[in-house]
Design an enzyme around this catalytic site. Structure first.
Site, PDB file in Angstrom:
ATOM      1  N   ASP A  25       0.831  -1.289   0.119  1.00 23.67           N
ATOM      2  CA  ASP A  25       0.027   0.089  -0.096  1.00 23.67           C
ATOM      3  C   ASP A  25       0.789   1.282   0.072  1.00 23.67           C
ATOM      4  OD1 ASP A  25      -2.463   1.625   0.550  1.00 23.67           O
ATOM      5  OD2 ASP A  25      -1.653   1.555   2.658  1.00 23.67           O
ATOM      6  N   ASP A  27      -0.490   5.112   0.951  1.00 26.23           N
ATOM      7  CA  ASP A  27      -0.576   6.148   1.825  1.00 26.23           C
ATOM      8  C   ASP A  27      -0.725   5.289   3.181  1.00 26.23           C
ATOM      9  OD1 ASP A  27      -1.483   7.623  -0.540  1.00 26.23           O
ATOM     10  OD2 ASP A  27      -3.305   8.302   0.228  1.00 26.23           O
ATOM     11  N   GLY A 114      -5.399   2.957  -3.029  1.00 26.66           N
ATOM     12  CA  GLY A 114      -6.631   3.612  -3.092  1.00 26.66           C
ATOM     13  C   GLY A 114      -6.545   5.184  -3.036  1.00 26.66           C
ATOM     14  N   LYS A 158      -7.405  -4.285  -5.179  1.00 27.24           N
ATOM     15  CA  LYS A 158      -6.027  -4.661  -4.672  1.00 27.24           C
ATOM     16  C   LYS A 158      -5.588  -5.941  -4.528  1.00 27.24           C
ATOM     17  CE  LYS A 158      -4.873  -0.453  -1.801  1.00 27.24           C
ATOM     18  NZ  LYS A 158      -4.312   0.222  -0.794  1.00 27.24           N
ATOM     19  N   ASN A 184      -9.214  -1.437   3.361  1.00 26.00           N
ATOM     20  CA  ASN A 184      -9.018  -1.649   2.043  1.00 26.00           C
ATOM     21  C   ASN A 184      -7.715  -2.515   1.739  1.00 26.00           C
ATOM     22  OD1 ASN A 184      -7.546   0.559   2.423  1.00 26.00           O
ATOM     23  ND2 ASN A 184      -7.510   1.342   0.358  1.00 26.00           N
TER      24      ASN A 184
END
Length: 225
Positions: A25, A27, A114, A158, A184
């Site tokens: 990921d 962020d 995301g 994802k 997420n």
């Protein structure tokens, strides 16, 4: 939490002959902040966007709906704001060291977010990361419209990205590692051979093989077991 299984069927220390794929990921994982909040600060909507982000990362609201709501607050921002946010991005401690060591070993790295390709793609290029997947902001007449284009990269998006990257690199899913912090990320964490919750929300920590806080390059110790 029980000790995590090492990637691969045998659980042995990785060898030069075996390649792992590490999918991260972006962020609050690879970087310290949330890009949508950084953009919202320029639009004067940071407080509202931060609240929505926190609820989405805890799994309290649907991610796609939350993304649309947050991006809507950015309508009218000049596209030049993206350059300012790129300059504001800070890597998480240990992130560069992790990527450099994985690259040295010949293990592919991928970013799935995301957030937004306009930030993720230049960041990946700066770290020599070949694979990325992220949402893309719609722009018209030199300004953000408050919408994204195409399908939202949510939890299932994802997970599918991890599968696609593994297929492209010829890596078995058992030899994949997923690292994330929010709800997420649960889809890709469930698919990966080794799942790492990093500086993560309680929901994510409960569903990962292992939880880490602090420096991102701590992941290397897991890969060497």
């Amino acid at each position: 939490m029980t000790s995590p299984p090492a990637p691969g069927a045998s659980g042995a220390r990785p060898t030069d002959a075996r390649r792992l794929l590490v999918v991260m990921d972006v962020d609050s994982t690879l970087i310290t902040g949330e890009v949508v909040e950084m953009l919202a600060a320029h639009a004067g909507s940071e407080a509202d966007v931060t609240e929505i982000t926190e609820r989405a990362m805890r799994g309290e609201i649907d991610f796609a709906a939350s993304l649309h709501a947050r991006v809507a607050t950015l309508a009218g921002l000049p596209v030049g704001v993206l350059d300012a946010v790129r300059r504001e991005v800070e890597l998480t401690p240990g992130a560069r060291e992790l990527v450099e060591e994985l690259t040295r070993r010949g293990w592919p790295v991928a970013l799935v977010s995301g957030g937004f390709a306009e930030i993720v793609e230049p960041l990946a290029a700066s770290l020599a990361i070949a694979h990325t997947r992220a949402n893309r902001l719609e722009v018209a007449d030199g300004a953000l419209t408050g919408r994204v284009t195409g399908a939202v990269v949510d939890s299932e998006g994802k997970a599918q990205a991890l599968r696609d990257f593994a297929r492209a690199e010829g890596v078995d899913l058992r030899d994949t590692v997923a690292i994330g912090d929010g709800a997420n990320d649960l889809g890709m964490l469930a698919v990966a051979g080794l799942s790492v919750a990093f500086n993560a929300k309680p929901l994510v920590r409960a569903h990962a093989h292992v939880a880490l806080d602090g420096r991102l390059d701590q992941v290397l110790a897991l890969l060497d077991r």
